[in-house]
Design a protein around this motif. Structure first.
Motif, mmCIF file in Angstrom:
data_model
loop_
_atom_site.group_PDB
_atom_site.id
_atom_site.type_symbol
_atom_site.label_atom_id
_atom_site.label_comp_id
_atom_site.label_asym_id
_atom_site.label_seq_id
_atom_site.Cartn_x
_atom_site.Cartn_y
_atom_site.Cartn_z
ATOM 1 N N PHE A 92 -25.878 9.971 12.687
ATOM 2 C CA PHE A 92 -26.704 9.694 11.509
ATOM 3 C C PHE A 92 -27.713 8.577 11.786
ATOM 4 C CE2 PHE A 92 -23.102 11.511 8.850
ATOM 5 C CZ PHE A 92 -23.790 12.673 8.553
ATOM 6 N N THR A 93 -27.306 7.623 12.610
ATOM 7 C CA THR A 93 -28.247 6.543 12.931
ATOM 8 C C THR A 93 -29.443 7.103 13.691
ATOM 9 O OG1 THR A 93 -26.343 5.105 13.158
ATOM 10 C CG2 THR A 93 -28.435 4.236 13.906
ATOM 11 N N ILE A 94 -29.154 7.963 14.655
ATOM 12 C CA ILE A 94 -30.252 8.541 15.425
ATOM 13 C C ILE A 94 -31.094 9.456 14.530
ATOM 14 C CG2 ILE A 94 -30.776 10.121 17.335
ATOM 15 C CD1 ILE A 94 -28.554 8.692 18.870
ATOM 16 N N LEU A 95 -30.436 10.140 13.626
ATOM 17 C CA LEU A 95 -31.170 10.975 12.673
ATOM 18 C C LEU A 95 -32.132 10.120 11.848
ATOM 19 C CD1 LEU A 95 -31.622 13.642 11.268
ATOM 20 C CD2 LEU A 95 -29.690 13.152 9.785
ATOM 21 N N VAL A 152 -34.451 19.062 13.292
ATOM 22 C CA VAL A 152 -33.781 18.087 14.151
ATOM 23 C C VAL A 152 -32.362 17.816 13.655
ATOM 24 C CG1 VAL A 152 -33.782 15.687 14.891
ATOM 25 C CG2 VAL A 152 -35.888 17.008 14.958
ATOM 26 N N SER A 153 -32.224 17.573 12.352
ATOM 27 C CA SER A 153 -30.895 17.262 11.809
ATOM 28 C C SER A 153 -29.915 18.367 12.127
ATOM 29 C CB SER A 153 -30.924 17.130 10.290
ATOM 30 O OG SER A 153 -32.064 16.488 9.877
ATOM 31 N N MET A 191 -34.957 20.187 22.511
ATOM 32 C CA MET A 191 -35.578 19.004 21.901
ATOM 33 C C MET A 191 -34.891 17.724 22.363
ATOM 34 S SD MET A 191 -37.228 19.929 18.420
ATOM 35 C CE MET A 191 -35.922 19.878 17.280
ATOM 36 N N PRO A 192 -35.641 16.638 22.413
ATOM 37 C CA PRO A 192 -35.107 15.418 23.018
ATOM 38 C C PRO A 192 -34.012 14.716 22.209
ATOM 39 C CG PRO A 192 -37.370 15.073 22.248
ATOM 40 C CD PRO A 192 -37.069 16.519 22.072
ATOM 41 N N TYR A 193 -33.921 15.006 20.924
ATOM 42 C CA TYR A 193 -32.994 14.235 20.079
ATOM 43 C C TYR A 193 -31.543 14.450 20.490
ATOM 44 C CZ TYR A 193 -37.235 14.178 17.318
ATOM 45 O OH TYR A 193 -38.532 14.023 16.912
ATOM 46 N N TYR A 194 -31.247 15.689 20.852
ATOM 47 C CA TYR A 194 -29.884 16.028 21.248
ATOM 48 C C TYR A 194 -29.433 15.134 22.397
ATOM 49 C CZ TYR A 194 -26.335 18.726 23.778
ATOM 50 O OH TYR A 194 -25.223 19.118 24.464
ATOM 51 N N PHE A 208 -27.158 22.478 7.919
ATOM 52 C CA PHE A 208 -26.797 21.083 8.182
ATOM 53 C C PHE A 208 -25.746 20.597 7.184
ATOM 54 C CE2 PHE A 208 -27.608 16.518 7.372
ATOM 55 C CZ PHE A 208 -27.269 16.026 8.615
ATOM 56 N N LEU A 209 -26.001 20.834 5.900
ATOM 57 C CA LEU A 209 -25.074 20.340 4.882
ATOM 58 C C LEU A 209 -23.700 21.008 5.019
ATOM 59 C CD1 LEU A 209 -27.461 20.168 1.801
ATOM 60 C CD2 LEU A 209 -26.464 18.267 3.070
ATOM 61 N N PHE A 210 -23.710 22.305 5.197
ATOM 62 C CA PHE A 210 -22.440 23.017 5.373
ATOM 63 C C PHE A 210 -21.617 22.410 6.496
ATOM 64 C CE2 PHE A 210 -21.054 26.909 3.346
ATOM 65 C CZ PHE A 210 -22.101 27.229 2.506
#
Ligand code: ATP
Ligand code: MG
Lengths: 260, 268, 319
Positions: free
Chosen positions: A64-67, A181-182, A205-208, B44-46
């Motif tokens: 979540f922080t990275i998100l 991304v999320s 994508m780079p986020y992973y 995402f939410l699921f």
């Protein structure tokens, strides 16, 4: 080059000052990952009828922080361009002999720095709660890993900035990016439980990688083999650069489309 | 006299609604953005919610409740941002202009709320389809008349809620932060996380939340799973909505009063 | 009969200012102090003053957007305190000329929106909106989104907006700000016509010249207080303000009977202070021609608002 560097520093200084005045924003960015991860933990406990493994909480906390950082970075570059166009600040900057890239880079670096700051605070809390002081050194190394991982993400920000020039509505543009991304980057859950096609999106994508490297580093699992795909991510930076230049030249300078 | 007055109010309401519809469809990029984002958010939410209990991914009942939970989440989210939009209206000077026409701010916000209605309708349907396609949630609605009744009650309630909320946050420095947090808390207070998954004693806490009677009713009508007697729930939801009419009227008057006293929009 | 009567209008803004993390102090801004004036029907009345004088604050109180701390105003026979709704029905207002519009609606659509909120039906509102956009000179631009408007176009649109419900009183805060000279003249003519048709107009301005050409009467405000009032002419006379006329005379270092100085080109320049620059100039040029002087550059320097204020504030006793 020296001139450009000075310009970059000048803009950075103003941007950072501006950001620091937004105490609410910073506080929110720190508070939110903690709040969400605790809530899902609570829900998990409620459903299972017992306290889940605390490692899982830490997994989501980092995710979540990275998100938060990702959303913050993409929406702030979108906003930067949009507001700059509206307030005509960008017009002034373009008129001054500044490479516009420097401007966008400065705003991205600012939000990146803020992201690292957020990570330092939230991550530290998480590490201390879950691992105690034993993993602290790993944590600081992980912060450096994060900083490096954010560089390819700058490329994506450039693309967001570029599309904002035409799309005009910054939130409408950064929103789908945040959603994608999320969902696909293995932030709140491992990507292995995703449908195959979404896993692929996540992996390009780079986020992973940012999330995985950071977690692995904190746990002490990271080694060079894990890092093999990392250099490829810099394609984003280069690609982002060219896309940005193309848009900037064709839509701002040629058409005089400074927003308004 | 009363008839005349209500005719005037009615015409103002239609004016605002027409304006909202026009603006909504001119914002093509937002529509597109929603259509792209919604399926992702749903997944995402699921997955985030079932992260700790992944066996739920095989429980159709739980997945169906969760789908409706996400449906009401989308609805509430949209209205929270409708309330948040007052901040722009104030800085744009539109609120001043509207006050000068002797129009109630609640009526003015209806124009934005109607956009939320469309928005939640479109995103809601996308969410339902995504959930049933990816997770296999059931799209059957248990009690159709009650479902529509509860939907209409919710739309009225949240339109009013948006105006109360707007009045409360308009003077804050970063109202969007409050909106984000509320956006996150409200689903918890509404039973968006299926209450039947929790021990009865925990689930019953929801009965203290007015939002549960409004939003939770939609979920219950769709799934047929109730915490209390459906008739009682319906009656309570209507009472809450009526109370909300008075609250929003009162608050929006207060807001205008304080705007005109302090030279800026603020209640808190 | 008075259409607007302000009695001792007073407004103080209180703002909490943070000194440090723990301490906040209250700062008071005395924006308007005991301002009283009367505006007659069909009159154009000007509020003149430098930035921050309290013009906008005064106007906002009169149009019910701001409640005075003290004092009262009667607008079209209704008290702003007891009958604000009635006051609003009878006034048209331009506050910030570039604000109050939906960007993604066209000019016409914005006007129709407000017209209908004022209680017109759609057809009436359309008809009126089209009429007004022609009157203010928006013409075809009226059908574009406000998003694309220039500042001047927005200013025209706001004036149209203030007239949409055909109010007997029009209140304008700096109506010509941002307009090019031709548009500004058009708006001034419009204001004159409105007054002729019996509407009462209250406007503010920084522009002495504009006020002079438009207003029947003016009050001068500084730091929230009225420092002088009267017709523009009276005001100028009271202040003893003069224009300065400068005429360059080529190939000559002196001119008989006139005070001169030598400019950087080495020519003599005649400098005369006068309250009637046109007459003075015509007479002077006639005389110079008659005496066969060759005439170079001619300048008429208007007394600026700063001079007015320098004068008013400089004179402790007031005028
Ligand atoms: N909402 C407000 N809160 C605090 N102070 C205010 C507010 N509105 C006005 N003021 C203050 O009141 C004083 C008078 O302002 P006002 O806007 O009436 O001036 P003005 O004569 O219209 O100036 P300008 O020519 O610049 O438009 C100023 O000192 C201003 O800072
Ligand atoms: Mg002003």
């Amino acid at each position: 080059m020296k001139k450009e560097f000075n310009q970059l520093l000048a803009i950075l200084e103003v941007e950072i000052k501006n950001l620091l005045r937004e105490r609410g924003t910073v506080g929110f960015a720190i508070f939110f990952p903690i709040l969400i991860s605790l809530s899902t933990y609570g829900v998990g406990a409620g459903i299972l009828g017992k306290a889940p493994n605390i490692d899982l909480w830490f997994y989501q906390l980092i995710g979540f922080t990275i998100l938060m950082i990702a959303i913050f970075m993409s929406s702030s570059s979108a906003w930067y361009v949009r507001q700059g166009l509206l307030s005509r600040r960008l017009e002034y900057l373009f008129a001054a002999s500044i490479n516009p890239l420097i401007i966008v880079a400065a705003s991205s670096i600012t939000s990146g720095l803020m992201g690292i700051g957020i990570f330092l605070v939230v991550g530290l809390i998480g590490v201390l709660v879950v691992y105690g002081i034993s993993n602290l050194l790993n944590f600081f190394l992980a912060t450096i890993i994060l900083a490096v991982s954010l560089i390819p993400i700058l490329g994506i920000n450039l693309i967001v900035a570029a599309t904002t020039i035409i799309g005009k509505d910054p939130e409408a543009i950064s929103q789908p990016l945040s959603a994608i991304v999320s969902t696909t980057s293995g932030l709140a859950y491992p990507i292995t439980i995703l449908p195959f096609i979404l896993q692929i999106i996540g992996e390009v994508m780079p986020y992973y990688y940012a999330a995985e490297y950071v977690r692995a580093m904190i746990n002490g699992y990271l080694n060079l083999v894990n890092l093999e795909s990392f250099p490829f991510l810099f394609i984003y930076l280069i690609g982002g650069y060219f896309i940005y230049r193309y848009f900037e030249y064709n839509f701002i300078r040629k058409e005089g489309n400074y927003g308004a | 006299m009363v008839l005349n007055l209500s005719k005037k109010v009615f015409s103002k309401i239609t004016t605002e609604i027409e304006r909202g519809i026009k603006l909504y469809f001119r914002n093509g990029i937002w529509l597109l953005s929603d259509i792209i984002s919604t399926p992702f958010w749903v997944i995402f939410l699921f997955l985030t919610i079932v992260f700790y209990a992944q066996y739920l991914l095989k429980d159709v009942n739980a997945l169906t409740s969760l789908m409706w939970g996400i449906f009401i989440f989308i609805l509430m989210n949209s209205f929270i941002w409708a309330g948040n939009s007052i901040v722009q209206s104030v800085t744009n000077g539109i609120v001043d202009g509207v006050i000068l026409t002797n129009t109630n701010i609640t009526i003015h916000l209806l124009g934005r709320s109607i956009m939320s209605v469309f928005d939640s309708f479109i995103s809601g349907i996308i969410a339902l389809l995504t959930a049933s396609y990816i997770f296999g949630s059931s799209l059957l609605i248990h009690n159709l008349p009650l479902f529509f009744a509860s939907l209409i009650i919710a739309l009225i309630f949240y339109s009013l809620f948006a105006s109360v909320y707007a009045a409360l946050i308009v003077s804050l420095r970063s109202p969007w932060i409050v909106s984000n947090v509320l956006n996150f808390i409200l689903p918890f207070l509404s039973g968006a996380i299926p209450p039947q998954l929790f021990p009865k004693s925990v689930a019953n806490i929801l009965l203290f939340s007015p939002f549960y009677y409004i939003s939770g009713q939609i979920v219950s009508a769709a799934t047929g799973i109730y915490l209390i007697n459906p008739t009682i729930m319906l009656i309570i939801s209507i009472i809450i909505t009526v109370v909300m009419v008075f609250i929003s009227n009162f608050i929006s008057k207060k807001l205008i009063q304080s705007m005109s006293k302090e030279g800026k929009a603020s209640l808190i | 009969m008075e259409e607007i009567e302000a009695r001792n209008l007073t407004k103080t803004f209180k703002r909490k200012v943070r000194v440090n993390i723990l301490k906040r102090i209250e700062r008071r801004i005395y924006a308007v102090k005991k301002v009283s004036f009367k505006v007659n029907k069909g009159e154009i009345f000007g509020l003149l003053g430098p930035n921050g004088a309290g013009k906008t604050t005064t106007i906002k109180m009169i149009c019910t957007l701001l409640v005075p701390d003290e004092g009262e105003a009667i607008v079209h026979g209704f008290s702003i305190l007891d009958k604000p709704e009635k006051v609003r029905e009878n006034i048209g207002v331009v506050l910030a000329p570039d604000k109050g519009f939906y960007e993604r609606l066209s000019g016409i659509e914005n006007l129709v929106y407000y017209g209908r909120l004022y209680g017109m039906n759609k057809k009436e509102a359309y008809k009126r909106a089209i009429e007004l956009t022609q009157i203010v000179g928006l013409d075809k631009d009226a059908y574009r989104y406000v998003e694309e408007y220039s500042l001047g176009m927005k200013a025209k649109l706001s004036i149209a907006k203030s007239l949409i419900h055909d109010p007997p009183i029009v209140i304008l805060d700096e109506p010509t700000v941002g307009l090019d000279p031709i548009s500004a003249r058009r708006i001034r003519n419009l204001i004159l016509e409105l007054a002729k048709s019996g509407k009462t107009i209250l406007l503010t301005s920084h522009n002495m010249w504009e006020v002079e050409n438009l207003c029947n009467r003016v009050i001068l405000i500084n730091k929230g207080e009225i420092v002088s009032q009267g017709t523009p002419r009276q005001l100028k006379e009271k202040l003893n303000l003069n224009y300065i006329v400068e005429v360059e005379v080529l190939n000559s270092e002196k001119v008989e009977n006139y005070e001169t100085f030598i400019n950087d080109k080495g020519n003599a320049v005649i400098k005369i202070e006068t309250s009637k620059p046109n007459d003075t100039l015509i007479n002077l040029l006639d005389e110079l021609k008659y005496k066969k002087y060759e005439i170079g550059e001619i300048k008429v320097i208007e007394p600026t608002l700063e001079e007015v204020f320098a004068k008013v504030i400089g004179d402790e006793k007031g005028i």
